[in-house]
Design a protein around this motif. Structure first.
Motif, mmCIF file in Angstrom:
data_model
loop_
_atom_site.group_PDB
_atom_site.id
_atom_site.type_symbol
_atom_site.label_atom_id
_atom_site.label_comp_id
_atom_site.label_asym_id
_atom_site.label_seq_id
_atom_site.Cartn_x
_atom_site.Cartn_y
_atom_site.Cartn_z
ATOM 1 N N GLN A 156 25.124 18.818 2.314
ATOM 2 C CA GLN A 156 23.894 18.996 3.091
ATOM 3 C C GLN A 156 23.218 18.977 1.686
ATOM 4 O O GLN A 156 22.559 18.387 1.977
ATOM 5 C CB GLN A 156 23.871 20.493 3.438
ATOM 6 N N GLY A 157 23.757 19.568 0.335
ATOM 7 C CA GLY A 157 23.135 19.782 -0.481
ATOM 8 C C GLY A 157 23.386 19.147 -1.335
ATOM 9 O O GLY A 157 21.793 18.592 -1.501
ATOM 10 N N ARG A 158 23.579 17.995 -1.491
ATOM 11 C CA ARG A 158 23.739 16.702 -1.812
ATOM 12 C C ARG A 158 22.868 15.821 -1.190
ATOM 13 O O ARG A 158 22.014 14.576 -1.825
ATOM 14 C CB ARG A 158 24.480 15.589 -2.128
ATOM 15 N N ARG A 159 21.931 16.081 -0.005
ATOM 16 C CA ARG A 159 21.068 15.128 0.477
ATOM 17 C C ARG A 159 20.198 15.471 0.319
ATOM 18 O O ARG A 159 18.983 14.635 0.822
ATOM 19 C CB ARG A 159 21.492 15.322 2.671
ATOM 20 N N GLU A 160 19.603 16.798 -0.836
ATOM 21 C CA GLU A 160 18.699 17.343 -0.978
ATOM 22 C C GLU A 160 18.499 17.434 -3.093
ATOM 23 O O GLU A 160 18.634 18.562 -2.895
ATOM 24 C CB GLU A 160 18.059 18.149 -0.053
ATOM 25 N N PRO A 161 19.350 16.083 -2.891
ATOM 26 C CA PRO A 161 19.401 16.203 -5.070
ATOM 27 C C PRO A 161 18.308 16.751 -5.619
ATOM 28 O O PRO A 161 16.674 16.336 -5.146
ATOM 29 C CB PRO A 161 19.553 15.180 -5.426
ATOM 30 N N ALA A 162 18.553 17.475 -6.357
ATOM 31 C CA ALA A 162 17.128 18.563 -7.315
ATOM 32 C C ALA A 162 17.248 17.960 -8.389
ATOM 33 O O ALA A 162 17.781 18.818 -9.682
ATOM 34 C CB ALA A 162 17.124 19.891 -7.059
ATOM 35 N N SER A 163 16.237 17.243 -9.367
ATOM 36 C CA SER A 163 16.161 16.910 -10.494
ATOM 37 C C SER A 163 15.347 18.302 -10.952
ATOM 38 O O SER A 163 15.345 18.314 -12.057
ATOM 39 C CB SER A 163 15.227 15.294 -10.594
ATOM 40 N N ASP A 164 14.830 19.272 -10.153
ATOM 41 C CA ASP A 164 14.204 20.178 -10.864
ATOM 42 C C ASP A 164 14.815 21.304 -10.222
ATOM 43 O O ASP A 164 14.529 21.746 -8.349
ATOM 44 C CB ASP A 164 12.116 19.958 -10.517
ATOM 45 N N PRO A 165 15.444 21.740 -10.618
ATOM 46 C CA PRO A 165 15.937 22.936 -9.290
ATOM 47 C C PRO A 165 15.036 23.738 -8.785
ATOM 48 O O PRO A 165 15.076 24.555 -8.018
ATOM 49 C CB PRO A 165 17.668 23.731 -10.167
ATOM 50 N N ASP A 173 25.621 23.900 -5.451
ATOM 51 C CA ASP A 173 26.080 23.490 -6.112
ATOM 52 C C ASP A 173 25.647 21.726 -5.777
ATOM 53 O O ASP A 173 25.939 21.004 -6.008
ATOM 54 C CB ASP A 173 27.855 23.831 -6.200
ATOM 55 N N GLY A 174 25.468 21.386 -4.153
ATOM 56 C CA GLY A 174 25.433 19.904 -4.110
ATOM 57 C C GLY A 174 24.007 19.723 -4.587
ATOM 58 O O GLY A 174 24.110 18.369 -5.105
ATOM 59 N N MET A 175 23.229 20.454 -4.282
ATOM 60 C CA MET A 175 22.069 20.105 -4.767
ATOM 61 C C MET A 175 21.491 19.746 -5.942
ATOM 62 O O MET A 175 20.677 19.272 -6.407
ATOM 63 C CB MET A 175 20.702 21.693 -4.385
ATOM 64 N N VAL A 176 21.776 20.813 -7.374
ATOM 65 C CA VAL A 176 22.264 20.524 -8.363
ATOM 66 C C VAL A 176 23.101 19.263 -9.722
ATOM 67 O O VAL A 176 22.785 19.387 -10.425
ATOM 68 C CB VAL A 176 21.814 21.858 -9.093
ATOM 69 N N ALA A 177 24.208 19.386 -8.312
ATOM 70 C CA ALA A 177 24.419 18.044 -9.023
ATOM 71 C C ALA A 177 24.532 17.140 -9.385
ATOM 72 O O ALA A 177 23.651 15.968 -9.627
ATOM 73 C CB ALA A 177 26.232 17.269 -7.642
ATOM 74 N N GLY A 178 24.693 16.370 -10.474
ATOM 75 C CA GLY A 178 23.822 15.577 -11.705
ATOM 76 C C GLY A 178 22.534 16.458 -12.577
ATOM 77 O O GLY A 178 21.751 15.090 -13.108
ATOM 78 N N SER A 179 22.660 17.457 -12.252
ATOM 79 C CA SER A 179 20.427 17.370 -12.401
ATOM 80 C C SER A 179 20.620 18.063 -13.866
ATOM 81 O O SER A 179 19.801 18.736 -14.896
ATOM 82 C CB SER A 179 20.084 18.930 -11.515
#
Length: 213
Positions: free
Chosen positions: A130-139, A184-190
């Motif tokens: 679910q977090g990866r569906r909402e990627p956060a470039s600005d956490p 963790d999913g949201m901020v992956a790659g940020s």
């Protein structure tokens, strides 16, 4: 939640319809667990002390803030002055649905079922997806939208509010693990990493800059 509780919560939320009062509530909430005085709120809002105190007391009457008293000078005994009236956000939450709905009850039963069945890893996988569906470039901005009340520094982001607070109190390992996986999913790659870092008065997860970045 009973019907009477729902209407009590509706009255509390209605108290925030006034713009100045809503800003006063936010000013107190931004201080996290630390109580704040009317002078600080007045300075933040750019209004007079009397007006700030009026709105703060209305928020107390609505059950959104609680009051404590302490001397801000650090002195005690004769001549130390009167204790200051201080405010902070109440530790419980208000939610409203019209007509009343029992989503909280359903969430508690689902959490109990997951806990009993040992399906916590499946929950964490779902949360991370679910977090990866909402990627956060600005956490910080993304977490603010989700209600975490982030406080960002150059290398660390603290979260002053936990959107899952009630469930986390009842099922700490399960819900805190889910929360960590979601962020963790949201901020992956940020360039930021989520880690478990529990402390009183805030979310159990904090974010730190990846040292490799």
């Amino acid at each position: 939640m009973t019907t009477s509780e729902n209407w009590d919560d509706l009255a509390a939320v209605t108290a925030l319809s006034d713009g100045v009062r809503r800003s006063a509530y936010q000013a107190v909430a931004d201080c996290g667990p630390e109580p704040v005085g009317r002078d600080e709120v007045a300075d933040t809002l750019g209004v007079g002390r009397t007006l700030a105190a009026f709105h703060l007391d209305k928020l107390v009457d609505a059950g959104l803030l609680e009051v404590s008293y302490a001397r801000r000078t650090g002195r005690s005994g004769p001549g130390a002055g009167r204790p200051a009236k201080l405010y902070r956000v109440v530790p419980w939450e208000h939610s409203v649905s019209v007509p009343p709905r029992a989503y909280r009850d359903a969430a508690e039963m689902l959490a109990e079922a997951v806990d009993r069945s040992g399906a916590d890893q499946a929950l964490y996988e779902v949360a991370r997806e679910q977090g990866r569906r909402e990627p956060a470039s600005d956490p910080a901005a993304a977490l603010a939208e989700r209600g975490y009340s982030p406080v960002a520094g150059p290398d660390r982001i603290e979260l002053r509010n936990c959107p899952f607070h009630r469930l986390a109190e009842e099922f700490p390992p399960l819900i805190c693990g889910m929360n960590l996986a979601l962020i963790d999913g949201m901020v992956a790659g940020s360039g930021w990493a989520a880690r478990m870092d529990p402390a009183p008065g805030r979310c159990c997860v904090t974010l730190c800059k990846n040292k490799s970045d």
